[in-house]
Design a protein around this motif. Structure first.
Motif, PDB file in Angstrom:
ATOM      1  N   LYS A 104     -32.359 -25.513 -90.739  1.00 54.63           N
ATOM      2  CA  LYS A 104     -32.153 -25.410 -89.257  1.00 54.63           C
ATOM      3  C   LYS A 104     -31.462 -26.683 -88.801  1.00 54.63           C
ATOM      4  O   LYS A 104     -30.588 -26.505 -88.114  1.00 54.63           O
ATOM      5  N   ASP A 164     -28.115 -27.035 -89.835  1.00 52.16           N
ATOM      6  CA  ASP A 164     -27.302 -25.896 -89.222  1.00 52.16           C
ATOM      7  C   ASP A 164     -26.859 -26.571 -87.763  1.00 52.16           C
ATOM      8  O   ASP A 164     -25.764 -26.295 -87.094  1.00 52.16           O
ATOM      9  N   SER A 165     -27.851 -26.931 -87.243  1.00 50.24           N
ATOM     10  CA  SER A 165     -27.756 -27.215 -85.658  1.00 50.24           C
ATOM     11  C   SER A 165     -26.782 -28.627 -85.560  1.00 50.24           C
ATOM     12  O   SER A 165     -25.951 -28.755 -84.648  1.00 50.24           O
TER      13      SER A 165
END
Lengths: 246, 204
Positions: free
Chosen positions: B102, B105-106
């Protein structure tokens, strides 16, 4: 007057004179003093009370809360568990074996260096340090070396630019927070800097009181962290200058 | 889009730089953190994570509150293992990996918003750029690195390489890794341009 009676007269006066000179010095000289920014006692394995500067020499031998394995430029590994170990085995190039322990190592390293520095500080005759020392406007007067730049190339450009003189010229401050008289946090776009006063004393043998501060540089949304120890001096015109950086 | 290989390289680099810690600890800013530098902004965020007790059962909200508050009151910026004595819960490897995914991804989304051509850059540039962004953060890079940013936008990888160095305490090794990636991208670009020129000359 005979020699004997002369001595009887002069000796007490000389003694009185010596005592009065010493008394004058005792009144005039400003003692070395510690502030809250020196956190070495908190970094030790057992709770140690620190009431004066001289006690720092004992703390340097006390074990840290944890040992840290470091490597030198040659790749040689060694385990450090006290400031004494650090002073014997470390150099500027020393790094932690586990990269993610570097921040914790910096905390210990800077506090060991700060303690050593405070032990070397001498009494001062004069002080131009303002009251209070830390304030909202400090970045407008303190030297640009306190600024926060993560890029080496941009830092070099800033150092070479004579138009940039003060900390806030390089790092414009957007807000601040007063944590205590000896600790302020200054915010800028992209991060913040925590400034803590370690202590005061003469560190360049000019008999003028200098200021020892620690700066913790943080970025927002990133892992970069640096910790610096700086010795600053201020003259009778309230002009600040950097004496040394560790 | 970052490829699976790039993602694996980034994950390994992040674990090396940030550590991989399966319990809560305080980072240098004093934030409660877990995994690979995953910041837990508050108790509610901690309670959303699947912490396990030593017996393998899922921790309750109260168990998590106890660990979170116990860590929160400690002194910041110590070695992560120091905080182990104040906690009883652990996060499984699979959970940590999911958080890291995550995180990557961010950062990728932020990079794409700042540099719309990011996905078209060579692998080496994407890896180098990601390393810097994880380290100094998007805002610092966007506001305090004008020459590096300009070089990246104009795809001048050689200048970007010369502007990529971060100040201490970033290690010479980490700086060299990033610089070499950018220099390789610059050399590859040069080779491609020369080959193209040769092709045009041959066709004439």
């Amino acid at each position: 007057m005979s020699n004997k009676s002369c001595c009887l007269f002069i000796l007490p006066i000389s003694i009185m004179a010596i005592f009065s000179i010493n008394a004058c010095n005792a009144i005039e000289k400003i003692p070395v003093s510690l502030a809250d920014g020196l956190t070495l006692p908190e970094l030790l394995s057992s709770n140690v009370e620190l009431s004066n500067v001289d006690e720092l020499s004992k703390l340097i031998k006390e074990p840290w809360y944890s040992e840290i394995v470091v490597k030198n430029n040659s790749g040689h590994k060694l385990s450090l568990s006290s400031c004494e170990d650090y002073f014997i085995g470390s150099s500027l190039e020393t790094r932690t074996v586990k990269q993610y322990e570097m921040n914790a190592y910096l905390e210990l390293k800077v506090m060991c260096e700060a303690s050593k520095l405070m032990l070397s500080a001498k009494l001062s005759k004069l002080s131009y340090l303002p009251i209070p020392i830390l304030k909202e406007s400090s970045p407008d007067f303190w030297p640009k070396q306190l600024s926060f730049i993560t890029s080496s190339a941009e830092s070099k450009r800033s150092n070479q630019n004579p138009e940039l003189k003060y900390w806030s010229d390089v790092t414009p401050i957007t807000s601040f927070k007063k944590n205590s008289e000896s600790s302020f946090t200054y915010y800028h776009i992209g991060g913040y800097q925590e400034v803590g006063i370690i202590g005061r004393g003469d560190l360049n043998n000019d008999e003028i009181e200098d200021l020892i501060v620690v700066i913790r540089d943080h970025v927002s949304n990133g892992s970069y962290f640096n910790m610096r120890l700086l010795v600053l001096s201020v003259d009778n015109q309230q002009r600040w200058s950097l004496i040394s950086e560790y | 889009m970052i490829t699976a290989t790039e993602r694996a390289t980034l994950k390994a680099k992040l674990e090396n730089h940030e550590g991989k810690v399966n319990h809560m600890y305080l980072d240098s800013k004093g934030y409660v953190t877990v995994g690979v530098g995953h910041l837990i902004k508050d108790l509610a965020s901690a309670q959303k994570l699947n912490f396990k007790k030593t017996n393998g059962l899922s921790a309750t909200k109260d168990d998590i509150k106890s660990d979170f508050e116990s860590v929160k009151k400690q002194l910041k910026n110590r070695v992560s293992s120091y905080y182990k004595r104040f906690v009883s819960l652990k996060l499984l490897n699979t959970e940590i990996d999911a958080l890291t995914k995550k995180h990557i991804d961010s950062f990728e989304n932020e990079l794409k918003s700042l540099f719309p051509s990011f996905t078209t850059y060579p692998t080496e540039v994407r890896l180098a750029f990601s390393d810097i962004i994880f380290n100094v953060g998007m805002t610092d890079l966007n506001t305090k690195w004008p020459n590096f940013k300009k070089a990246i936008k104009s795809q001048d990888w050689e200048t970007a390489a010369n502007e990529s160095n971060r100040k201490l305490p970033v290690s010479a090794e980490r700086n060299k890794y990033v610089k070499n990636l950018l220099l390789k991208a610059a050399a590859d670009k040069k080779k491609r341009e020369e080959a193209k020129k040769m092709k045009v000359q041959n066709e004439q």
